[in-house]
Design a protein around this motif. Structure first.
Motif, short mmCIF file in Angstrom:
data_model
loop_
_atom_site.label_atom_id
_atom_site.label_comp_id
_atom_site.label_asym_id
_atom_site.label_seq_id
_atom_site.Cartn_x
_atom_site.Cartn_y
_atom_site.Cartn_z
N LYS A 1 -0.12 4.50 2.63
CA LYS A 1 -0.75 5.34 1.60
C LYS A 1 0.21 5.71 0.48
O LYS A 1 -0.18 5.87 -0.66
N ARG B 1 -2.74 -0.49 4.75
CA ARG B 1 -1.68 -0.29 3.76
C ARG B 1 -1.07 1.09 3.90
O ARG B 1 -1.72 2.04 4.32
N THR C 1 -4.81 -9.23 0.55
CA THR C 1 -5.71 -8.10 0.27
C THR C 1 -6.93 -8.22 1.19
O THR C 1 -7.09 -9.22 1.90
N GLY D 1 1.52 1.79 -0.99
CA GLY D 1 0.47 0.81 -1.28
C GLY D 1 0.77 -0.57 -0.70
O GLY D 1 -0.04 -1.48 -0.80
N LYS D 2 1.94 -0.73 -0.08
CA LYS D 2 2.29 -2.02 0.52
C LYS D 2 1.62 -2.16 1.87
O LYS D 2 1.37 -1.18 2.56
#
Length: 114
Positions: free
Chosen positions: A72, A70, A49, A75-76
């Motif tokens: 959109k 990431r 993150t 989210g990965k």
């Protein structure tokens, strides 16, 4: 009738084509100060993150911020991110010391960002 976004002219300006390959300007680049020195961090796992990346580089005195790019929709992580420094000496030190070190579950690959 076509539904054209209000900023269509701006979006169109950001697109460029080189040898048949489209290139897009990343909209989040406006969050970065232009006088900073950035490194591109590749080979990032999905567990990395912004905070994890920040902690890995926070020991450099002029470290400013970190951003993991990431997808959109899912989210990965897209497998890369950026870190910035106010001083080019810290950028060079981070490049030398952190290249190949594990951040999360994978060894990070670094290079100077344009």
């Amino acid at each position: 009738m076509l539904n054209v976004p209000s900023n269509f002219a701006e979006v169109k300006k950001k697109k460029a084509v080189f040898h048949g390959i489209q290139s897009w300007e990343e909209p989040t680049l406006t969050e970065w100060r232009p006088d900073n020195y950035r490194l591109m961090c590749a080979n990032l796992g999905n567990e990395v993150t912004d905070d994890v990346l920040s902690k890995a580089f926070s020991r450099f005195p002029t470290f400013n911020m970190a951003k993991v790019v990431r997808d959109k929709r899912t989210g990965k992580t897209k497998g890369y991110g950026f870190v910035s420094f106010s001083n080019p000496l810290d950028q060079a030190a981070a490049l030398e010391e952190m290249h190949g070190k594990y951040v999360g579950n994978r060894p990070i690959q670094l290079r100077k960002s344009n």
